[in-house]
Write a protein that holds these residues in place. Sequence first.
Motif, PDB file in Angstrom:
ATOM      1  N   ARG A  17     -24.510  20.905  20.860  1.00 42.79           N
ATOM      2  CA  ARG A  17     -24.105  19.607  20.283  1.00 42.79           C
ATOM      3  C   ARG A  17     -23.100  18.882  21.169  1.00 42.79           C
ATOM      4  N   VAL A  18     -22.816  19.458  22.347  1.00 45.22           N
ATOM      5  CA  VAL A  18     -21.836  18.839  23.239  1.00 45.22           C
ATOM      6  C   VAL A  18     -22.500  17.700  23.992  1.00 45.22           C
ATOM      7  N   ARG A  19     -21.878  16.508  23.932  1.00 48.45           N
ATOM      8  CA  ARG A  19     -22.423  15.354  24.655  1.00 48.45           C
ATOM      9  C   ARG A  19     -21.839  15.268  26.062  1.00 48.45           C
ATOM     10  N   ASP A  20     -20.525  15.564  26.155  1.00 46.51           N
ATOM     11  CA  ASP A  20     -19.854  15.429  27.442  1.00 46.51           C
ATOM     12  C   ASP A  20     -19.070  16.706  27.742  1.00 46.51           C
ATOM     13  N   PHE A  21     -19.613  17.499  28.683  1.00 40.79           N
ATOM     14  CA  PHE A  21     -18.991  18.788  28.994  1.00 40.79           C
ATOM     15  C   PHE A  21     -17.649  18.638  29.706  1.00 40.79           C
ATOM     16  N   MET A  22     -17.321  17.423  30.147  1.00 37.48           N
ATOM     17  CA  MET A  22     -16.019  17.207  30.781  1.00 37.48           C
ATOM     18  C   MET A  22     -14.927  17.092  29.713  1.00 37.48           C
ATOM     19  N   LYS A  23     -15.338  16.686  28.503  1.00 42.19           N
ATOM     20  CA  LYS A  23     -14.323  16.439  27.462  1.00 42.19           C
ATOM     21  C   LYS A  23     -14.318  17.517  26.391  1.00 42.19           C
ATOM     22  N   THR A  24     -15.453  18.191  26.208  1.00 43.47           N
ATOM     23  CA  THR A  24     -15.572  19.149  25.107  1.00 43.47           C
ATOM     24  C   THR A  24     -15.906  20.531  25.633  1.00 43.47           C
ATOM     25  N   ILE A  25     -15.195  21.533  25.112  1.00 41.20           N
ATOM     26  CA  ILE A  25     -15.440  22.928  25.530  1.00 41.20           C
ATOM     27  C   ILE A  25     -16.616  23.473  24.712  1.00 41.20           C
ATOM     28  N   PRO A  26     -17.677  23.953  25.385  1.00 39.26           N
ATOM     29  CA  PRO A  26     -18.826  24.464  24.635  1.00 39.26           C
ATOM     30  C   PRO A  26     -18.554  25.859  24.047  1.00 39.26           C
ATOM     31  N   ILE A  27     -18.975  26.055  22.797  1.00 39.46           N
ATOM     32  CA  ILE A  27     -18.904  27.376  22.161  1.00 39.46           C
ATOM     33  C   ILE A  27     -20.315  27.939  22.145  1.00 39.46           C
ATOM     34  N   VAL A  28     -20.516  29.097  22.799  1.00 41.18           N
ATOM     35  CA  VAL A  28     -21.834  29.733  22.799  1.00 41.18           C
ATOM     36  C   VAL A  28     -21.769  30.980  21.912  1.00 41.18           C
ATOM     37  N   PRO A  29     -22.455  30.983  20.756  1.00 39.27           N
ATOM     38  CA  PRO A  29     -22.453  32.188  19.925  1.00 39.27           C
ATOM     39  C   PRO A  29     -23.260  33.295  20.621  1.00 39.27           C
ATOM     40  N   VAL A  30     -22.658  34.495  20.746  1.00 39.74           N
ATOM     41  CA  VAL A  30     -23.322  35.604  21.452  1.00 39.74           C
ATOM     42  C   VAL A  30     -23.071  36.928  20.737  1.00 39.74           C
ATOM     43  N   SER A  31     -23.876  37.908  21.120  1.00 40.38           N
ATOM     44  CA  SER A  31     -23.549  39.289  20.791  1.00 40.38           C
ATOM     45  C   SER A  31     -23.608  40.076  22.086  1.00 40.38           C
ATOM     46  N   ALA A  32     -22.431  40.562  22.529  1.00 39.08           N
ATOM     47  CA  ALA A  32     -22.385  41.357  23.764  1.00 39.08           C
ATOM     48  C   ALA A  32     -23.161  42.655  23.566  1.00 39.08           C
ATOM     49  N   LYS A  41      -5.026  26.654  31.132  1.00 43.38           N
ATOM     50  CA  LYS A  41      -4.581  25.256  31.261  1.00 43.38           C
ATOM     51  C   LYS A  41      -3.585  25.098  32.400  1.00 43.38           C
ATOM     52  N   SER A  42      -2.659  26.075  32.522  1.00 48.24           N
ATOM     53  CA  SER A  42      -1.629  25.926  33.552  1.00 48.24           C
ATOM     54  C   SER A  42      -2.253  26.001  34.942  1.00 48.24           C
ATOM     55  N   ARG A  43      -3.392  26.692  35.076  1.00 47.56           N
ATOM     56  CA  ARG A  43      -4.042  26.792  36.394  1.00 47.56           C
ATOM     57  C   ARG A  43      -5.218  25.812  36.526  1.00 47.56           C
ATOM     58  N   ASN A  44      -5.402  24.956  35.510  1.00 46.59           N
ATOM     59  CA  ASN A  44      -6.494  23.959  35.543  1.00 46.59           C
ATOM     60  C   ASN A  44      -7.878  24.570  35.721  1.00 46.59           C
ATOM     61  N   VAL A  45      -8.150  25.649  35.001  1.00 49.00           N
ATOM     62  CA  VAL A  45      -9.467  26.286  35.119  1.00 49.00           C
ATOM     63  C   VAL A  45     -10.311  25.909  33.898  1.00 49.00           C
ATOM     64  N   PRO A  46     -11.481  25.278  34.137  1.00 53.68           N
ATOM     65  CA  PRO A  46     -12.345  24.943  33.000  1.00 53.68           C
ATOM     66  C   PRO A  46     -12.905  26.223  32.381  1.00 53.68           C
ATOM     67  N   PHE A  47     -13.233  26.190  31.088  1.00 50.53           N
ATOM     68  CA  PHE A  47     -13.766  27.414  30.480  1.00 50.53           C
ATOM     69  C   PHE A  47     -14.816  27.131  29.421  1.00 50.53           C
ATOM     70  N   VAL A  48     -15.546  28.197  29.113  1.00 48.01           N
ATOM     71  CA  VAL A  48     -16.603  28.181  28.109  1.00 48.01           C
ATOM     72  C   VAL A  48     -16.209  29.247  27.095  1.00 48.01           C
ATOM     73  N   ILE A  49     -16.457  29.002  25.812  1.00 46.86           N
ATOM     74  CA  ILE A  49     -16.108  30.017  24.812  1.00 46.86           C
ATOM     75  C   ILE A  49     -17.348  30.812  24.419  1.00 46.86           C
ATOM     76  N   ALA A  50     -17.216  32.150  24.529  1.00 43.77           N
ATOM     77  CA  ALA A  50     -18.271  33.031  24.017  1.00 43.77           C
ATOM     78  C   ALA A  50     -17.800  33.503  22.647  1.00 43.77           C
TER      79      ALA A  50
END
Length: 456
Positions: A191-206, A126-135
């Motif tokens: 289920r994300v409608r607006d990727f600018m407002k909502t952080i997407p959670i992608v369920p994964v197995s590394a 947040k402090s560096r204004n970097v958008p992110f995706v959650i795995a």
Amino acid sequence: MSVVSNSKKLRQPIVVVLGHVDHGKTTLLDKIRGTAVVKKEPGEMTQHVGASLVPSSVIEKIAEPLKRVIPFKLEIPGLLFIDTPGHELFANLRKRGGSVADIAVLVIDINEGVMPQTVESIEILKSRNVPFVIAANKIDKIPGWKPNPDEPFMSTIRKQNPKVVKKLEDMIYTLVGQLANYGVYSERFDRVRDFMKTIPIVPVSAKTGEGLPELLAVLAGITQRYMSERLRFAEGPARGVVLEVKEEPGYGTTIDVIIYDGVIKKHDLIVLEGINGPIATKVRALLMPRPLTDIRMAKGELRPVDEVYAAAGVRIAAPGLDEALAGSPLYVVPDESKVDEFKKRVSEEVGLVRFRRDINGVVVKADTLGVLEALVNALNKKGIAVRLADVGPLTKREVLEAAIVAKNDRYLGVVLLFNVKALPEAEELARKEDVKIFRHNIIYKLIEEYEEWVRS
């Protein structure tokens, strides 16, 4: 490597992976890298210094089964993943007013949820204004989960027992709730409608590769759709950031650099920050890994190249780099008459991070500019004043600074050391003057120990 053609060319987005210890950052990066090497076209380059490229051709192959669900056409040449995960290294991807990283993957073990370093990662993003995706990693550990290696999440989920699906849903909602406490609004990616407002959670197995197709497709899609201006390829002199300073046999001290804009060539004049002020020097060699022919050849030896285009990771050999600082900006100087102007630019930029102020405040020393900046920001947020911030081992002079403060305020007359030592004479003076020294190599732990001492 020279691939600049049409004027609308986009460069690869730079992706960084963050998260709590043992949540699977390295495993995820290894899986992504391994997949890139196995699926790339013959002759396609995936290896950089300190970074790995997942070419678009690979993303399209992996995400092929998703085409029916998520139609996408890739215009970016691929995704450039920084090889070392974690926020200490991310902190060094610094540039004025933000980060060199275009997007981040925040890895969270879905079975454990948000942990202290997850929170620290969120703060720094947040402090560096970097958008992110959650795995949301380790879905294979959910009791009763039947793995379907390398399948998209959307198809593997349909093959699971309804009880397991319900359990996963509950875990995602717990995670959504935890993240909301930190001002992060998230939802499962489909289920994300607006990727600018909502952080997407992608369920994964590394481990099994399940969900990887969606993770790469979401990263590529978001960067391409919302960042095309930022990713527009810039011709002209390169701008970059120093990730690490290291010895390279036969070349002496070298720097690993992420170039995020423009072009750098052999013999170019570059300016970067050193321990005792800006360094101006000429590029003796640009070193890049040989293209991999097979996964079993891990990062191979480096070979010299004549020029490197953004975005790229490259090792630079040049005279006088012994005092170079990790986290420093790096500029190619377009003509030698402008060298002082660029030195001044570097000094001003770094002066916001390395400073001494005549106030009652703590003394902070760290091993890189990036971590120093992250530490000072974290202290500022907590209302803890900083008198002196610098890079390198603790010196006698700095202990004296803390001793002066201690006479007025015992709680601020202290030293915080991140991953650096105190010189023996500094150590001795601290004992004599009774100046307390805190040491740690995790940012939040360092501050926590100091705060606990103040409370007690």
